[in-house]
Motif scaffolding. Structure first.
Motif, mmCIF file in Angstrom:
data_model
loop_
_atom_site.group_PDB
_atom_site.id
_atom_site.type_symbol
_atom_site.label_atom_id
_atom_site.label_comp_id
_atom_site.label_asym_id
_atom_site.label_seq_id
_atom_site.Cartn_x
_atom_site.Cartn_y
_atom_site.Cartn_z
ATOM 1 N N THR A 125 -20.022 18.034 26.495
ATOM 2 C CA THR A 125 -20.988 18.953 27.569
ATOM 3 C C THR A 125 -21.493 20.051 27.179
ATOM 4 O O THR A 125 -22.284 20.760 27.775
ATOM 5 C CB THR A 125 -20.092 18.951 28.900
ATOM 6 N N GLU A 126 -21.019 20.316 25.935
ATOM 7 C CA GLU A 126 -21.528 21.694 25.375
ATOM 8 C C GLU A 126 -21.905 21.661 23.740
ATOM 9 O O GLU A 126 -21.340 20.491 23.259
ATOM 10 C CB GLU A 126 -20.458 23.022 25.569
ATOM 11 N N PRO A 127 -22.437 22.297 23.219
ATOM 12 C CA PRO A 127 -22.806 22.275 21.711
ATOM 13 C C PRO A 127 -21.306 22.187 21.077
ATOM 14 O O PRO A 127 -20.405 22.838 21.554
ATOM 15 C CB PRO A 127 -23.476 23.772 21.603
ATOM 16 N N LEU A 128 -21.435 21.541 19.767
ATOM 17 C CA LEU A 128 -20.378 21.225 19.060
ATOM 18 C C LEU A 128 -20.273 21.916 17.828
ATOM 19 O O LEU A 128 -21.416 22.378 17.292
ATOM 20 C CB LEU A 128 -20.205 20.040 18.875
ATOM 21 N N TYR A 129 -19.055 22.512 17.619
ATOM 22 C CA TYR A 129 -19.067 23.344 16.342
ATOM 23 C C TYR A 129 -17.720 23.096 15.556
ATOM 24 O O TYR A 129 -16.816 22.744 15.984
ATOM 25 C CB TYR A 129 -18.842 24.798 16.642
ATOM 26 N N PRO A 130 -17.730 22.860 14.257
ATOM 27 C CA PRO A 130 -16.521 22.812 13.327
ATOM 28 C C PRO A 130 -15.631 23.864 13.356
ATOM 29 O O PRO A 130 -16.071 25.031 13.547
ATOM 30 C CB PRO A 130 -17.126 22.563 12.126
ATOM 31 N N TYR A 131 -14.445 23.458 13.431
ATOM 32 C CA TYR A 131 -13.385 24.334 13.327
ATOM 33 C C TYR A 131 -12.436 23.999 12.208
ATOM 34 O O TYR A 131 -11.951 23.079 12.423
ATOM 35 C CB TYR A 131 -12.690 24.348 14.804
ATOM 36 N N LEU A 132 -12.523 24.741 11.168
ATOM 37 C CA LEU A 132 -11.671 24.887 10.205
ATOM 38 C C LEU A 132 -10.277 25.693 9.736
ATOM 39 O O LEU A 132 -10.794 26.966 9.804
ATOM 40 C CB LEU A 132 -12.551 24.550 8.685
ATOM 41 N N ASN A 133 -9.216 25.260 9.813
ATOM 42 C CA ASN A 133 -8.202 26.291 9.867
ATOM 43 C C ASN A 133 -7.284 25.709 8.534
ATOM 44 O O ASN A 133 -6.526 24.776 8.862
ATOM 45 C CB ASN A 133 -7.496 26.113 11.148
ATOM 46 N N PRO A 134 -7.399 26.468 7.516
ATOM 47 C CA PRO A 134 -6.417 26.295 6.467
ATOM 48 C C PRO A 134 -4.890 26.641 6.706
ATOM 49 O O PRO A 134 -4.103 26.732 5.713
ATOM 50 C CB PRO A 134 -6.938 26.713 5.315
ATOM 51 N N CYS A 135 -4.788 27.452 7.704
ATOM 52 C CA CYS A 135 -3.496 27.901 8.229
ATOM 53 C C CYS A 135 -2.991 29.287 7.406
ATOM 54 O O CYS A 135 -3.777 29.673 6.462
ATOM 55 C CB CYS A 135 -2.221 26.814 8.260
ATOM 56 N N LEU A 136 -1.680 29.376 7.345
ATOM 57 C CA LEU A 136 -1.110 30.622 6.839
ATOM 58 C C LEU A 136 -0.718 30.679 5.514
ATOM 59 O O LEU A 136 -0.931 29.255 4.777
ATOM 60 C CB LEU A 136 -0.018 31.246 7.725
ATOM 61 N N HIS A 137 -0.710 31.666 4.442
ATOM 62 C CA HIS A 137 -0.373 31.564 3.232
ATOM 63 C C HIS A 137 0.810 30.647 2.894
ATOM 64 O O HIS A 137 0.840 30.125 1.906
ATOM 65 C CB HIS A 137 -0.537 32.925 2.513
ATOM 66 N N ASP A 138 1.867 30.711 3.534
ATOM 67 C CA ASP A 138 3.004 30.118 3.528
ATOM 68 C C ASP A 138 3.799 30.338 2.127
ATOM 69 O O ASP A 138 4.162 29.275 1.389
ATOM 70 C CB ASP A 138 2.888 28.580 3.715
ATOM 71 N N ASN A 139 3.990 31.567 1.563
ATOM 72 C CA ASN A 139 4.602 32.133 0.407
ATOM 73 C C ASN A 139 3.949 31.120 -0.919
ATOM 74 O O ASN A 139 4.677 30.919 -1.792
ATOM 75 C CB ASN A 139 6.063 31.760 0.541
ATOM 76 N N GLY A 140 2.567 31.240 -0.752
ATOM 77 C CA GLY A 140 2.143 30.475 -2.001
ATOM 78 C C GLY A 140 1.926 29.113 -1.997
ATOM 79 O O GLY A 140 1.492 28.423 -3.065
ATOM 80 N N LYS A 141 2.558 28.221 -1.070
ATOM 81 C CA LYS A 141 2.510 26.997 -1.286
ATOM 82 C C LYS A 141 1.326 26.151 -0.739
ATOM 83 O O LYS A 141 1.080 25.123 -0.960
ATOM 84 C CB LYS A 141 3.473 26.265 -0.143
ATOM 85 N N ASN A 142 0.275 26.802 -0.176
ATOM 86 C CA ASN A 142 -0.903 26.488 0.375
ATOM 87 C C ASN A 142 -2.090 27.304 -0.338
ATOM 88 O O ASN A 142 -2.997 27.720 0.689
ATOM 89 C CB ASN A 142 -0.840 25.940 1.802
ATOM 90 N N THR A 143 -2.211 27.409 -1.352
ATOM 91 C CA THR A 143 -3.043 28.620 -2.016
ATOM 92 C C THR A 143 -4.488 27.601 -2.564
ATOM 93 O O THR A 143 -5.118 28.502 -2.830
ATOM 94 C CB THR A 143 -2.453 29.238 -3.311
ATOM 95 N N ALA A 144 -4.350 26.548 -2.414
ATOM 96 C CA ALA A 144 -5.790 25.747 -2.802
ATOM 97 C C ALA A 144 -6.794 26.118 -1.928
ATOM 98 O O ALA A 144 -6.618 26.391 -0.656
ATOM 99 C CB ALA A 144 -5.432 24.399 -2.974
ATOM 100 N N PRO A 145 -8.127 26.068 -2.415
ATOM 101 C CA PRO A 145 -9.113 26.969 -1.465
ATOM 102 C C PRO A 145 -9.445 25.607 -0.606
ATOM 103 O O PRO A 145 -9.379 24.480 -0.929
ATOM 104 C CB PRO A 145 -10.371 27.135 -2.496
ATOM 105 N N LEU A 146 -10.037 25.797 0.601
ATOM 106 C CA LEU A 146 -10.791 24.855 1.336
ATOM 107 C C LEU A 146 -12.077 24.779 0.821
ATOM 108 O O LEU A 146 -12.870 25.985 0.958
ATOM 109 C CB LEU A 146 -10.571 25.493 2.879
ATOM 110 N N THR A 147 -12.598 23.455 0.651
ATOM 111 C CA THR A 147 -14.111 23.474 0.115
ATOM 112 C C THR A 147 -14.687 22.511 1.048
ATOM 113 O O THR A 147 -14.131 21.198 1.345
ATOM 114 C CB THR A 147 -13.910 22.823 -1.252
#
Length: 107
Positions: A69-91
């Motif tokens: 019913t309203e404009p749509l927008y993407p929402y991308l959330n790579p979350c927290l750093h988590d002590n280096g476990k998820n350091t890959a970039p979001l592309t």
């Protein structure tokens, strides 16, 4: 809350191993492999949002009965750093444009 009744159609990865569709309540997703690229397809007229493993060309999950019913927008959330476990970039990658028949045949 991230769920359709709040305007979010999302899948998430929990604890590095559990994939879920944030459908309120969550739906456990049993995937053959962890996707490295996720494709998202919106069918505005049909009212659906589908997620695919873009490399394997396999379906992950589809939300149906969506009402926009309203404009749509993407929402991308790579979350927290988590002590280096998820350091890959979001592309964000471009999608090859084809006819609807070509796109439907791809999956």
């Amino acid at each position: 809350m991230v769920r359709p009744d709040a305007g979010y159609w999302a899948i998430c990865l929990r604890k590095g191993i559990e994939f879920k569709a944030c459908a309120g309540p969550s739906v456990a997703l049993h995937l053959q492999e962890k996707p490295q690229k996720v494709a998202v397809f919106l069918d505005y007229e049909e009212g659906s949002v589908s997620f695919y493993n873009a490399d394997a060309k396999t379906h992950i999950y589809t939300f149906t009965g969506c009402l926009y019913t309203e404009p749509l927008y993407p929402y991308l959330n790579p979350c927290l750093h988590d002590n280096g476990k998820n350091t890959a970039p979001l592309t964000i990658c471009p999608v090859e444009v084809g006819t609807p028949a070509e796109i439907n045949l791809a999956f």
